[in-house]
Enzyme design. Structure first.
Site, PDB file in Angstrom:
ATOM      1  N   GLU A  80       0.816  -1.223   0.000  1.00  0.00           N
ATOM      2  CA  GLU A  80       0.000   0.000   0.000  1.00  0.00           C
ATOM      3  C   GLU A  80       0.844   1.265   0.000  1.00  0.00           C
ATOM      4  O   GLU A  80       0.407   2.319  -0.473  1.00  0.00           O
ATOM      5  CB  GLU A  80      -0.974   0.007   1.174  1.00  0.00           C
ATOM      6  CG  GLU A  80      -2.104  -1.016   1.055  1.00  0.00           C
ATOM      7  CD  GLU A  80      -1.747  -2.395   1.570  1.00  0.00           C
ATOM      8  OE1 GLU A  80      -0.553  -2.634   1.871  1.00  0.00           O
ATOM      9  OE2 GLU A  80      -2.649  -3.251   1.669  1.00  0.00           O
ATOM     10  N   PHE A  87     -11.878  -7.176  13.935  1.00  0.00           N
ATOM     11  CA  PHE A  87     -10.814  -7.663  13.062  1.00  0.00           C
ATOM     12  C   PHE A  87     -10.389  -6.567  12.076  1.00  0.00           C
ATOM     13  O   PHE A  87     -11.220  -5.960  11.416  1.00  0.00           O
ATOM     14  CB  PHE A  87     -11.308  -8.900  12.304  1.00  0.00           C
ATOM     15  CG  PHE A  87     -10.285  -9.436  11.332  1.00  0.00           C
ATOM     16  CD1 PHE A  87      -9.058  -9.903  11.802  1.00  0.00           C
ATOM     17  CD2 PHE A  87     -10.534  -9.455   9.974  1.00  0.00           C
ATOM     18  CE1 PHE A  87      -8.102 -10.389  10.920  1.00  0.00           C
ATOM     19  CE2 PHE A  87      -9.580  -9.940   9.083  1.00  0.00           C
ATOM     20  CZ  PHE A  87      -8.360 -10.408   9.558  1.00  0.00           C
ATOM     21  N   GLN A  88      -9.103  -6.326  12.007  1.00  0.00           N
ATOM     22  CA  GLN A  88      -8.513  -5.322  11.113  1.00  0.00           C
ATOM     23  C   GLN A  88      -9.098  -3.927  11.319  1.00  0.00           C
ATOM     24  O   GLN A  88      -9.285  -3.175  10.369  1.00  0.00           O
ATOM     25  CB  GLN A  88      -8.620  -5.759   9.643  1.00  0.00           C
ATOM     26  CG  GLN A  88      -7.821  -7.035   9.401  1.00  0.00           C
ATOM     27  CD  GLN A  88      -7.560  -7.331   7.954  1.00  0.00           C
ATOM     28  OE1 GLN A  88      -8.406  -7.096   7.103  1.00  0.00           O
ATOM     29  NE2 GLN A  88      -6.386  -7.871   7.663  1.00  0.00           N
ATOM     30  N   LYS A 120     -17.513  -0.783   6.013  1.00  0.00           N
ATOM     31  CA  LYS A 120     -17.898  -1.779   5.014  1.00  0.00           C
ATOM     32  C   LYS A 120     -19.405  -1.767   4.737  1.00  0.00           C
ATOM     33  O   LYS A 120     -19.841  -1.883   3.596  1.00  0.00           O
ATOM     34  CB  LYS A 120     -17.462  -3.166   5.482  1.00  0.00           C
ATOM     35  CG  LYS A 120     -17.715  -4.233   4.441  1.00  0.00           C
ATOM     36  CD  LYS A 120     -17.036  -5.544   4.767  1.00  0.00           C
ATOM     37  CE  LYS A 120     -17.250  -6.523   3.614  1.00  0.00           C
ATOM     38  NZ  LYS A 120     -16.594  -7.820   3.861  1.00  0.00           N
ATOM     39  N   MET A 158      24.340   9.300   2.072  1.00  0.00           N
ATOM     40  CA  MET A 158      24.006  10.533   2.781  1.00  0.00           C
ATOM     41  C   MET A 158      24.293  10.392   4.283  1.00  0.00           C
ATOM     42  O   MET A 158      24.809  11.303   4.929  1.00  0.00           O
ATOM     43  CB  MET A 158      22.528  10.862   2.536  1.00  0.00           C
ATOM     44  CG  MET A 158      22.040  12.148   3.141  1.00  0.00           C
ATOM     45  SD  MET A 158      22.975  13.570   2.606  1.00  0.00           S
ATOM     46  CE  MET A 158      22.130  14.019   1.105  1.00  0.00           C
TER      47      MET A 158
HETATM   48  C1  LIG Z   1      18.220  14.866   1.861  1.00  0.00           C
HETATM   49  C2  LIG Z   1      17.492  16.150   1.651  1.00  0.00           C
HETATM   50  C3  LIG Z   1      18.189  17.320   1.453  1.00  0.00           C
HETATM   51  C4  LIG Z   1      17.543  18.516   1.180  1.00  0.00           C
HETATM   52  N1  LIG Z   1      18.276  19.629   0.893  1.00  0.00           N
HETATM   53  C5  LIG Z   1      17.644  20.736   0.444  1.00  0.00           C
HETATM   54  C6  LIG Z   1      18.378  21.867  -0.040  1.00  0.00           C
HETATM   55  O1  LIG Z   1      19.596  21.883  -0.047  1.00  0.00           O
HETATM   56  N2  LIG Z   1      17.688  22.932  -0.514  1.00  0.00           N
HETATM   57  C7  LIG Z   1      16.314  22.953  -0.539  1.00  0.00           C
HETATM   58  O2  LIG Z   1      15.742  23.912  -1.019  1.00  0.00           O
HETATM   59  N3  LIG Z   1      15.608  21.921  -0.062  1.00  0.00           N
HETATM   60  C8  LIG Z   1      16.234  20.814   0.412  1.00  0.00           C
HETATM   61  N4  LIG Z   1      15.479  19.735   0.833  1.00  0.00           N
HETATM   62  C9  LIG Z   1      14.010  19.842   0.798  1.00  0.00           C
HETATM   63  C10 LIG Z   1      13.432  20.498   2.046  1.00  0.00           C
HETATM   64  O3  LIG Z   1      13.361  19.553   3.075  1.00  0.00           O
HETATM   65  C11 LIG Z   1      12.016  21.070   1.753  1.00  0.00           C
HETATM   66  O4  LIG Z   1      11.189  20.053   1.277  1.00  0.00           O
HETATM   67  C12 LIG Z   1      12.011  22.162   0.710  1.00  0.00           C
HETATM   68  O5  LIG Z   1      13.060  23.079   0.928  1.00  0.00           O
HETATM   69  C13 LIG Z   1      10.680  22.909   0.746  1.00  0.00           C
HETATM   70  O6  LIG Z   1      10.509  23.593  -0.448  1.00  0.00           O
HETATM   71  P1  LIG Z   1       9.583  24.868  -0.555  1.00  0.00           P
HETATM   72  O7  LIG Z   1      10.023  25.903   0.427  1.00  0.00           O
HETATM   73  O8  LIG Z   1       9.558  25.243  -1.977  1.00  0.00           O
HETATM   74  O9  LIG Z   1       8.167  24.429  -0.012  1.00  0.00           O
HETATM   75  P2  LIG Z   1       7.078  23.369  -0.448  1.00  0.00           P
HETATM   76  O10 LIG Z   1       7.118  22.252   0.524  1.00  0.00           O
HETATM   77  O11 LIG Z   1       7.098  23.051  -1.870  1.00  0.00           O
HETATM   78  O12 LIG Z   1       5.789  24.205  -0.055  1.00  0.00           O
HETATM   79  C14 LIG Z   1       5.200  25.071  -0.937  1.00  0.00           C
HETATM   80  C15 LIG Z   1       4.820  26.382  -0.276  1.00  0.00           C
HETATM   81  O13 LIG Z   1       4.080  27.123  -1.243  1.00  0.00           O
HETATM   82  C16 LIG Z   1       2.782  27.385  -0.769  1.00  0.00           C
HETATM   83  N5  LIG Z   1       1.845  27.240  -1.876  1.00  0.00           N
HETATM   84  C17 LIG Z   1       1.289  26.113  -2.367  1.00  0.00           C
HETATM   85  N6  LIG Z   1       0.480  26.396  -3.409  1.00  0.00           N
HETATM   86  C18 LIG Z   1       0.533  27.734  -3.577  1.00  0.00           C
HETATM   87  C19 LIG Z   1      -0.089  28.627  -4.476  1.00  0.00           C
HETATM   88  N7  LIG Z   1      -0.920  28.211  -5.448  1.00  0.00           N
HETATM   89  N8  LIG Z   1       0.166  29.939  -4.359  1.00  0.00           N
HETATM   90  C20 LIG Z   1       1.003  30.409  -3.378  1.00  0.00           C
HETATM   91  N9  LIG Z   1       1.627  29.589  -2.511  1.00  0.00           N
HETATM   92  C21 LIG Z   1       1.396  28.270  -2.604  1.00  0.00           C
HETATM   93  C22 LIG Z   1       2.524  26.421   0.353  1.00  0.00           C
HETATM   94  O14 LIG Z   1       1.592  26.956   1.274  1.00  0.00           O
HETATM   95  C23 LIG Z   1       3.927  26.234   0.941  1.00  0.00           C
HETATM   96  O15 LIG Z   1       4.208  27.234   1.879  1.00  0.00           O
HETATM   97  C24 LIG Z   1      16.129  18.539   1.151  1.00  0.00           C
HETATM   98  C25 LIG Z   1      15.411  17.382   1.385  1.00  0.00           C
HETATM   99  C26 LIG Z   1      16.081  16.184   1.614  1.00  0.00           C
HETATM  100  C27 LIG Z   1      15.280  14.953   1.822  1.00  0.00           C
HETATM  101  C1  LIG Z   2      12.343   5.622   5.165  1.00  0.00           C
HETATM  102  C2  LIG Z   2      13.609   6.320   5.506  1.00  0.00           C
HETATM  103  N1  LIG Z   2      14.446   5.781   6.438  1.00  0.00           N
HETATM  104  C3  LIG Z   2      15.604   6.404   6.739  1.00  0.00           C
HETATM  105  C4  LIG Z   2      15.956   7.575   6.143  1.00  0.00           C
HETATM  106  C5  LIG Z   2      17.275   8.283   6.485  1.00  0.00           C
HETATM  107  N2  LIG Z   2      18.162   8.309   5.320  1.00  0.00           N
HETATM  108  C6  LIG Z   2      18.285   9.387   4.534  1.00  0.00           C
HETATM  109  S1  LIG Z   2      19.317   9.145   3.241  1.00  0.00           S
HETATM  110  C7  LIG Z   2      19.623   7.571   3.714  1.00  0.00           C
HETATM  111  C8  LIG Z   2      20.561   6.706   2.920  1.00  0.00           C
HETATM  112  C9  LIG Z   2      20.107   6.458   1.549  1.00  0.00           C
HETATM  113  O1  LIG Z   2      20.998   5.549   0.940  1.00  0.00           O
HETATM  114  P1  LIG Z   2      20.933   5.248  -0.608  1.00  0.00           P
HETATM  115  O2  LIG Z   2      19.548   5.007  -1.013  1.00  0.00           O
HETATM  116  O3  LIG Z   2      21.928   4.199  -0.928  1.00  0.00           O
HETATM  117  O4  LIG Z   2      21.345   6.639  -1.238  1.00  0.00           O
HETATM  118  P2  LIG Z   2      22.778   7.384  -1.274  1.00  0.00           P
HETATM  119  O5  LIG Z   2      22.742   8.404  -0.189  1.00  0.00           O
HETATM  120  O6  LIG Z   2      23.835   6.365  -1.058  1.00  0.00           O
HETATM  121  O7  LIG Z   2      22.820   7.989  -2.620  1.00  0.00           O
HETATM  122  C10 LIG Z   2      18.934   7.265   4.893  1.00  0.00           C
HETATM  123  C11 LIG Z   2      19.019   5.971   5.591  1.00  0.00           C
HETATM  124  C12 LIG Z   2      15.040   8.117   5.213  1.00  0.00           C
HETATM  125  N3  LIG Z   2      15.259   9.283   4.598  1.00  0.00           N
HETATM  126  N4  LIG Z   2      13.898   7.459   4.894  1.00  0.00           N
END
Ligand SMILES: Cc1cc2nc3c(=O)[nH]c(=O)nc-3n(C[C@H](O)[C@H](O)[C@H](O)COP(=O)(O)OP(=O)(O)OC[C@H]3O[C@@H](n4cnc5c(N)ncnc54)[C@H](O)[C@@H]3O)c2cc1C
Ligand SMILES: Cc1ncc(C[n+]2csc(CCOP(=O)(O)OP(=O)(O)O)c2C)c(N)n1
Ligand SMILES: [Mg+2]
Lengths: 578, 164
Positions: free
Chosen positions: A50, A112-113, A162, A479
């Protein structure tokens, strides 16, 4: 027309214009599955877990802008969907998730469930409904779609006991054209006075920057943003979620900002005097340490959600409204304004920015005998001519995809930013491919992430969704390893696996093509060959330089001006991991 | 940390209350007290919630509450002139010697004795929360068997009102 509850659900979805429903059957939804069986309009995609259903629907939604629809059974089916619902919630993606529930008379008896789906999902949905009356079913479904897709979008759960779908209870059916909810009225146009103030401030800026995010993608405002940015001639940076809404190859684009953003984007933010944030939410990955964030800037913030404004960073001029009409309102005023942009100051500002750009923060070792992950993404861009839909999982590979695949169009970059859900990429790619069967769809993943929803390879075969999986296999949770290298003296606690499957065989076992490569010169031809196999899912297991790290980087507790850059190009291949 | 009294008009539906309570716990806001009852329009209920926080926190609380689909309208009563009342029912142990004193104390605070047994009184009192605090502080803590407070509820003065 008289229909039973199960038929009402199916007919409502059809009347709503739903094409695909992603689901998995079970006891509480058997009536619904029987109704699905007896029609052909609504196409059901049977996933293998799911979580996969929610991510596939989510990928479909991100690529098309239409809501993704999911059907799961009660109990374990419902709980398995939670990760995907939360993923959609944090990125504001419209989903309608229908969950079966035990029959009304036994709710609350630990039947159940039985799980309290409305209770469990409350903190990770925009809204949810428990349907207690079959005559309210169609209207509730209409409301769910309305709430999910309007204002700031998000997932909505409809929990259906259901007995509500029982075949023998028939009631008159009609699907409402529209609904209104008295307590829910999203704002659209911006406040005129605020907009005027914002335009005056913008035009008198000396070191301005446009910081735009996912809201531009969600609000279908890419074209307005481009016109707005070009009219002003200001530099623009995108968040991870905003990539593609402004063309990455355009000269005004200074790259992504934030933790793994470019040096120039972060420096420009730090030094700016006026920032206009457009549909972006000042996430902690973007701001770095809040006390150090943009010390000299006056901030204008456009967001449809008042709660996004001044949540983490106080702003000078808030504008609540839908980004597209607001940008259009602003453009009109800009064109009519008597305030002239200070051209000398702007030229000076661009000169400063080009000096930061000259550092070339995304350069990497191009002479390495090992496959550099950055190179793979660059090649992916070339082979697909920048036109592919690219989904990703979470980790270093995700950051490289964001940095090196220069997205020029919105809705092409499909990743879990807010929740950072490993396992997202493959099912999301299936959802995208169903929506755009003629387009190239690539899933950039890592050997750890891909294993979280690997079972969906089976779904990809059944529904003939030929996607290309680029597994950047660094034999590490890269990472995690990178953080351990920087912050824990290279104590690599459980960031690798001793037993990584043979992905080629695995892909073949699922009926797909598997290819493994480990030399840089193999990258281009393999990608070309893979994309030429139009009707096959191809799993390319790419053995990359396992020591590679994502640069540049803002480390924890630092500000935008204090980025860690790659030390020296040309040394990393010899680097032994401690 | 200013005290705020937020008055919320919301859909009278099961689950609406838990959405509000859940929001507070999930986002780490504190709830000092909460009262809720249906209004003259049976489809709506009214909740009065007392919380504390600096301006930024209160701003987020009101924005997040407004975002809940079940919330129709809300006002922060602390922003305007308003009247606040709380109900107290307090059961005290009585000895024959103490009875007069407790009765006159209740009179001073405009409380009513609403139940009497040979050894106890129940006193009912309404008023601003501080008045109830003062009354409780004025009676011998040893004698209090139980004190039940409703939490404050409030209404703004003048023509302003919270309605559809
Ligand atoms: C490993 C990892 C590393 C990351 N590193 C970075 C990084 O280096 N840099 C980075 O930027 N992010 C990074 N992120 C992502 C970060 O966690 C956030 O998801 C991201 O920065 C949010 O983007 P955003 O501010 O555009 O907001 P979003 O989450 O895209 O939110 C959108 C915003 O716009 C508003 N909005 C929606 N629709 C409308 C509309 N029609 N009109 C006006 N407003 C609207 C919403 O209310 C909200 O405030 C990383 C994520 C991961 C998993
Ligand atoms: C469901 C979930 N569990 C744990 C994490 C924490 N986490 C972030 S990156 C990462 C490693 C990812 O490894 P891989 O897919 O091999 O990518 P790489 O960073 O090596 O490119 C982990 C464990 C996560 N983001 N999501
Ligand atoms: Mg890895």
């Amino acid at each position: 027309m008289e229909l039973n509850g199960a038929q009402i659900v199916v007919q409502s979805l059809i009347d709503e214009g739903v094409e695909y429903i992603f689901g998995y059957p079970g006891g509480a939804v058997l009536h619904l599955y029987d109704a699905i069986f007896q029609q052909e309009e609504l196409k059901h995609i049977l996933v293998r877990h799911e979580q996969g259903a929610t991510h596939a629907a989510d990928g479909y939604a991100r690529a098309t802008g239409k809501p993704g629809v999911v059907l799961v059974t009660s109990g374990p089916g419902a709980t398995n969907a939670i990760t995907g619902i939360a993923t959609a919630y944090l990125d504001s993606i419209p989903l309608v998730v229908i969950s079966g529930q035990v029959s009304l008379p036994v709710i609350g008896s630990d039947a159940f469930q039985e799980v309290d789906m409305v209770g469990i999902t409350r903190p990770c949905v925009k809204h949810n409904f428990l349907v207690k009356d079959v005559t309210k079913l169609a209207e509730t479904i209409k409301k769910a779609f309305y709430v999910a897709t309007s204002g700031r979008p998000g997932p909505v759960v409809i929990d259906i006991p259901k007995d509500i779908t029982a075949p023998h209870i028939k009631v008159p059916y009609s699907y409402p054209d529209s609904v209104s909810i008295r307590s829910y009225n999203p704002v659209v146009t911006g406040h005129k006075g605020q907009i005027k103030k914002a335009v005056d401030l913008l035009l008198s800026a000396k070191k301005p920057i446009i910081y735009s995010g996912g809201g531009v993608v969600l609000g279908e405002a890419s074209e307005s943003l481009i016109e707005f940015t070009r009219t002003l001639g200001y530099p623009i940076t995108n968040t991870l979620m905003g990539l593609g809404s402004y063309p990455a190859t355009d000269k005004q684009f200074v790259g992504m900002l934030g933790m793994h953003g470019t040096y120039e984007a972060n420096m420009a933010m730090h030094e700016s005097d006026v920032i206009i944030a457009i549909g972006a939410r000042f996430d902690d990955r973007v701001t770095g340490k809040l006390d150090l964030f943009c010390p000299n800037a006056k901030i204008i913030h456009i967001d449809i959600d008042p709660a996004s404004i001044s949540k983490t960073v106080r702003v000078a001029i808030p504008i609540v409204g839908d980004v597209k009409p607001v940008l259009e309102q602003m453009l009109e005023l800009i064109k009519a304004s008597t305030i002239k942009i200070d051209a000398d100051a702007l030229a000076q500002w661009w000169k400063q920015i080009s000096e930061w750009q000259a550092i070339n923060c995304l350069e990497f070792d191009r002479s390495s005998p090992l496959i550099k992950p950055q190179y793979v993404i660059e090649q992916l861009h070339e082979v697909t001519q920048g036109n592919a839909y690219v989904t990703s999982d979470v980790g270093q590979h995700q950051m490289w995809a964001a940095q090196y695949y220069k997205f020029n169009k919105p809705r092409r970059w499909i990743n879990s930013g807010g929740l950072g859900t490993m396992g997202f990429g493959l099912p999301a790619a299936i959802g995208v491919k169903l929506a755009f069967p003629e387009s190239d769809v690539a899933c950039v993943t890592g050997e750890a992430s891909i294993q979280m929803c690997i079972q969906e390879l089976s779904t990809a075969l059944q529904y003939k969704t030929p996607i290309k999986i680029l597994n950047l296999n660094n034999r590490y949770m890269g990472m995690v390893r990178q953080w351990q290298e920087f912050s824990y003296e290279s104590r690599y606690s459980h960031s690798y696996m001793d037993t990584i499957p043979e992905f080629v065989k695995l892909a073949e076992a699922y009926g797909h093509v598997g290819i493994r490569i480990d030399k840089p010169e193999e990258v281009r031809p393999t990608l070309e060959a893979a994309f030429a196999m139009k009707d096959r899912t191809v799993f390319i297991d790419i053995m990359t330089d396992r020591t590679e790290n994502v640069y540049p980087m803002i480390e924890a507790g630092k500000g935008h001006h204090d980025m860690k850059l790659r030390v020296a190009i040309g040394t990393s291949t010899d680097r032994e991991l401690a | 940390m200013m005290r705020h009294i937020i008055s919320i008009l919301m859909e009278n539906e099961s689950g609406a209350l838990s959405r509000v309570a859940g929001l507070f716990s999930a986002r780490g806001y504190n709830i000092e007290s909460l009262t809720v009852a249906p209004t003259e329009d049976p489809s709506l209920s009214r909740m009065t919630l007392v919380t504390r926080g600096n301006d930024e926190i209160i701003e987020q609380i009101t924005k997040q509450l407004n975002k809940l689909i079940d919330v129709v309208k809300l006002i922060d009563l602390a922003d305007s002139f308003h009247i606040e009342r709380e109900l107290l029912m307090i059961k005290v142990k009585t000895t024959p010697e103490m009875r007069d004193e407790i009765r006159s104390m209740a009179d001073i605070f405009r409380g009513k004795i609403i139940d009497v047994t040979p050894t106890t009184y129940i006193i009912e009192m309404t008023g601003p929360s501080e008045k109830l605090d003062a009354f409780i502080a004025a009676i011998d803590p040893e004698s209090i068997i139980e004190a039940v407070r409703s939490g404050p509820t409030g209404i703004s003065r003048g023509e302003l009102g919270l309605h559809l």
